[in-house]
Design an enzyme around this catalytic site. Structure first.
Site, PDB file in Angstrom:
ATOM      1  N   GLU A 150       0.822  -1.233   0.000  1.00 47.05           N
ATOM      2  CA  GLU A 150       0.000   0.000   0.000  1.00 47.05           C
ATOM      3  C   GLU A 150       0.850   1.275   0.000  1.00 47.05           C
ATOM      4  O   GLU A 150       0.628   2.178   0.797  1.00 47.05           O
ATOM      5  CB  GLU A 150      -0.958  -0.021   1.197  1.00 47.05           C
ATOM      6  CG  GLU A 150      -1.865  -1.252   1.197  1.00 47.05           C
ATOM      7  CD  GLU A 150      -2.862  -1.276   2.353  1.00 47.05           C
ATOM      8  OE1 GLU A 150      -2.791  -0.409   3.241  1.00 47.05           O
ATOM      9  OE2 GLU A 150      -3.724  -2.182   2.348  1.00 47.05           O
ATOM     10  N   ASN A 197       2.280  -4.809  -3.383  1.00 45.33           N
ATOM     11  CA  ASN A 197       0.898  -5.250  -3.130  1.00 45.33           C
ATOM     12  C   ASN A 197       0.046  -4.048  -2.751  1.00 45.33           C
ATOM     13  O   ASN A 197       0.481  -3.194  -1.980  1.00 45.33           O
ATOM     14  CB  ASN A 197       0.956  -6.253  -1.958  1.00 45.33           C
ATOM     15  CG  ASN A 197      -0.319  -7.017  -1.700  1.00 45.33           C
ATOM     16  OD1 ASN A 197      -0.861  -7.649  -2.617  1.00 45.33           O
ATOM     17  ND2 ASN A 197      -0.813  -6.992  -0.461  1.00 45.33           N
ATOM     18  N   HIS A 213      -9.909  -6.166  -2.377  1.00 47.08           N
ATOM     19  CA  HIS A 213     -10.965  -5.965  -1.377  1.00 47.08           C
ATOM     20  C   HIS A 213     -12.087  -5.189  -2.068  1.00 47.08           C
ATOM     21  O   HIS A 213     -12.110  -3.963  -2.060  1.00 47.08           O
ATOM     22  CB  HIS A 213     -10.427  -5.181  -0.179  1.00 47.08           C
ATOM     23  CG  HIS A 213      -9.426  -5.950   0.621  1.00 47.08           C
ATOM     24  ND1 HIS A 213      -9.767  -7.104   1.319  1.00 47.08           N
ATOM     25  CD2 HIS A 213      -8.103  -5.763   0.832  1.00 47.08           C
ATOM     26  CE1 HIS A 213      -8.676  -7.571   1.926  1.00 47.08           C
ATOM     27  NE2 HIS A 213      -7.667  -6.792   1.640  1.00 47.08           N
ATOM     28  N   GLU A 271      -5.808 -10.866  -1.603  1.00 43.19           N
ATOM     29  CA  GLU A 271      -6.634 -10.685  -0.395  1.00 43.19           C
ATOM     30  C   GLU A 271      -8.115 -10.600  -0.749  1.00 43.19           C
ATOM     31  O   GLU A 271      -8.862  -9.798  -0.181  1.00 43.19           O
ATOM     32  CB  GLU A 271      -6.200  -9.414   0.366  1.00 43.19           C
ATOM     33  CG  GLU A 271      -4.725  -9.367   0.695  1.00 43.19           C
ATOM     34  CD  GLU A 271      -4.298  -8.173   1.541  1.00 43.19           C
ATOM     35  OE1 GLU A 271      -5.169  -7.453   2.087  1.00 43.19           O
ATOM     36  OE2 GLU A 271      -3.083  -7.936   1.650  1.00 43.19           O
ATOM     37  N   ASP A 277     -11.854 -10.373  -1.128  1.00 43.62           N
ATOM     38  CA  ASP A 277     -13.168 -10.479  -0.486  1.00 43.62           C
ATOM     39  C   ASP A 277     -14.092  -9.463  -1.155  1.00 43.62           C
ATOM     40  O   ASP A 277     -13.632  -8.504  -1.761  1.00 43.62           O
ATOM     41  CB  ASP A 277     -13.122 -10.348   1.049  1.00 43.62           C
ATOM     42  CG  ASP A 277     -12.408  -9.139   1.592  1.00 43.62           C
ATOM     43  OD1 ASP A 277     -12.222  -8.147   0.857  1.00 43.62           O
ATOM     44  OD2 ASP A 277     -12.030  -9.163   2.791  1.00 43.62           O
TER      45      ASP A 277
HETATM   46  C1  XIL Z   1      -6.095  -6.675   8.163  1.00 46.44           C
HETATM   47  C2  XIL Z   1      -6.330  -7.848   9.093  1.00 46.44           C
HETATM   48  O1  XIL Z   1      -7.121  -8.804   8.444  1.00 46.44           O
HETATM   49  C3  XIL Z   1      -6.993  -7.382  10.360  1.00 46.44           C
HETATM   50  O2  XIL Z   1      -7.108  -8.440  11.290  1.00 46.44           O
HETATM   51  C4  XIL Z   1      -6.178  -6.246  10.986  1.00 46.44           C
HETATM   52  O3  XIL Z   1      -6.866  -5.751  12.112  1.00 46.44           O
HETATM   53  C5  XIL Z   1      -5.967  -5.134   9.980  1.00 46.44           C
HETATM   54  O4  XIL Z   1      -5.354  -5.667   8.822  1.00 46.44           O
HETATM   55  N1  XIL Z   1      -4.835  -4.900   3.551  1.00 46.44           N
HETATM   56  C6  XIL Z   1      -3.796  -5.663   4.010  1.00 46.44           C
HETATM   57  C7  XIL Z   1      -4.001  -6.564   5.181  1.00 46.44           C
HETATM   58  O5  XIL Z   1      -2.718  -5.680   3.388  1.00 46.44           O
HETATM   59  O6  XIL Z   1      -2.839  -6.708   5.944  1.00 46.44           O
HETATM   60  C8  XIL Z   1      -5.138  -6.114   6.036  1.00 46.44           C
HETATM   61  O7  XIL Z   1      -5.362  -7.090   7.040  1.00 46.44           O
HETATM   62  C9  XIL Z   1      -6.370  -5.856   5.208  1.00 46.44           C
HETATM   63  C10 XIL Z   1      -6.114  -4.770   4.199  1.00 46.44           C
END
Ligand code: XIL
Length: 353
Positions: free
Chosen positions: A163, A204, A240, A269, A271
């Site tokens: 990020e 990422n 996400h 990641e 969802d």
């Molecule tokens: C999230 C975790 O799932 C949570 O448990 C934590 O509180 C915050 O981070 N992008 C990412 C991940 O790269 O590391 C994040 O994970 C979600 C967003």
């Protein structure tokens, strides 16, 4: 005693029962005694299908058993972040990450390392300090070197930088950027490579699945890094997604342009959340999007795999991070399949390998 004829009849009846109980995909693979998992199907295309897991979730045995049998890859949800791995300066704690690596390897899952450098979940000692550029560079180099060395041979990929861009494609004003300038990204990649010559090194981020200013920035950066001989092997698209934000623009074309730069791409990641309560129409739309993301990855040879950010609505970061939203994953709270599960399955079955 059974006669041979009766035995044959009994065996035939058992076989028929077995076939009746099995899903259609079973018939295509008569040597299997269980339905193909998502990872089995992904493997037929040379991809993995994985899910992240957070340490406390391993204690939920129904959840961790299914994780171990359905998936071929996992990512620690929090266990390898800076606040977990170096809670005090120079004092490393690999307990949480090791727990997940040990679990994963016992179950035959491969592991993505997540993450070496991020503006979030940094330890207090780091964020509350004031550092000169030389000091922060030494801190970053030591962190990356120690964490990568510890996990050498245990993870196949690292999210080296997470990020680092804003939505408009400018660099995020993190402590690293503000203190070190943009060159910290190349440095981080070089230090990671020096600590493990074999692991795949990724950048990422989220909101980079489709074409747009943010993905353009990564495209330009990776192109430049490659031209300068900086070791970068992959681009991670967190994915996400949220129904209310619309489906990203031309995911397949975007994956392809990164692949054409000579890097791997991974959906890291995935969802797909929605505003609660979820209705049938939304769950159908979610299913469609899961299918589309899966097909987009399968369409490009260098898209190496897909990771869900947890796989059931019972263990998801969404409800606590986005209040009022949820229902983001393909399994429900009771580990039942949602329409999204079937859509992923169909996409994995329909694509030609
Ligand atoms: C999230 C975790 O799932 C949570 O448990 C934590 O509180 C915050 O981070 N992008 C990412 C991940 O790269 O590391 C994040 O994970 C979600 C967003």
């Amino acid at each position: 005693m059974r006669t041979p004829a009766r035995r044959t009849a009994a065996a035939l009846a058992a076989l028929l029962l077995c076939l009746a109980a099995a899903p259609a995909t079973h018939a295509a693979s008569p040597h299997r005694h269980r339905a193909a998992t998502l990872d089995d199907l992904a493997r037929q295309h040379g991809r993995y299908f994985g899910s992240a897991v957070d340490n406390p979730e391993l204690a939920d045995t129904a959840y961790s058993d299914l994780l171990g049998s359905e998936f071929g890859q996992t990512t620690p949800g929090n266990g390898m972040k800076w606040d977990a791995t170096e809670p005090r300066r120079g004092v490393f704690d690999f307990t949480a990450g090791d727990e997940i690596v040990n679990y994963a390897h016992a179950k035959g899952l491969k592991v993505r390392g997540h993450t070496l450098l991020w503006h979030s979940q940094l330890p207090n000692w780091l964020t509350s300090g004031t550092w000169t550029a030389d000091e922060l560079r030494a801190i970053l180099k030591s962190h990356i070197t120690q964490v990568v060395k510890h996990n050498r041979g245990k993870v196949f990929a690292w999210d080296v930088a997470n990020e680092i861009m804003n939505e408009d494609g400018t660099y995020r004003q993190s402590i690293f950027y503000k203190t070190l300038g943009p060159g910290y990204v190349a440095d981080a990649l070089r230090w990671a490579r020096a600590a493990d010559p074999n692991v795949k090194l990724y950048l990422n981020d989220y909101n980079v699945e489709g074409l747009g200013a943010k993905s353009d920035a990564y495209y330009a950066l990776i192109k430049q890094l490659k031209a300068e001989g900086v070791p970068v092997d992959g681009f991670g698209m967190q994915a996400h997604l949220a129904l209310q934000h619309g489906f990203p623009n031309d995911v397949r074309g975007n994956i392809r342009r990164f692949a054409d730069l000579g890097v791997d791409v991974a959906v890291t990641e995935l969802d797909i959340r929605m505003i609660l309560p979820a209705d049938e129409t939304e769950l159908a739309q979610q299913a469609d999007w899961y299918g589309k993301m899966t097909s987009a990855c399968l369409a490009v040879r260098r898209c190496v795999g897909i990771t869900l950010w947890g796989y059931s609505d019972g263990h998801s970061w969404i409800p606590s991070t986005f209040p009022g939203e949820g229902a983001a994953l393909p399994w429900d709270e009771n580990l039942g399949h949602k329409p999204a599960y079937d859509a992923i399955r169909n996409a994995l079955t329909a694509a030609r390998s």
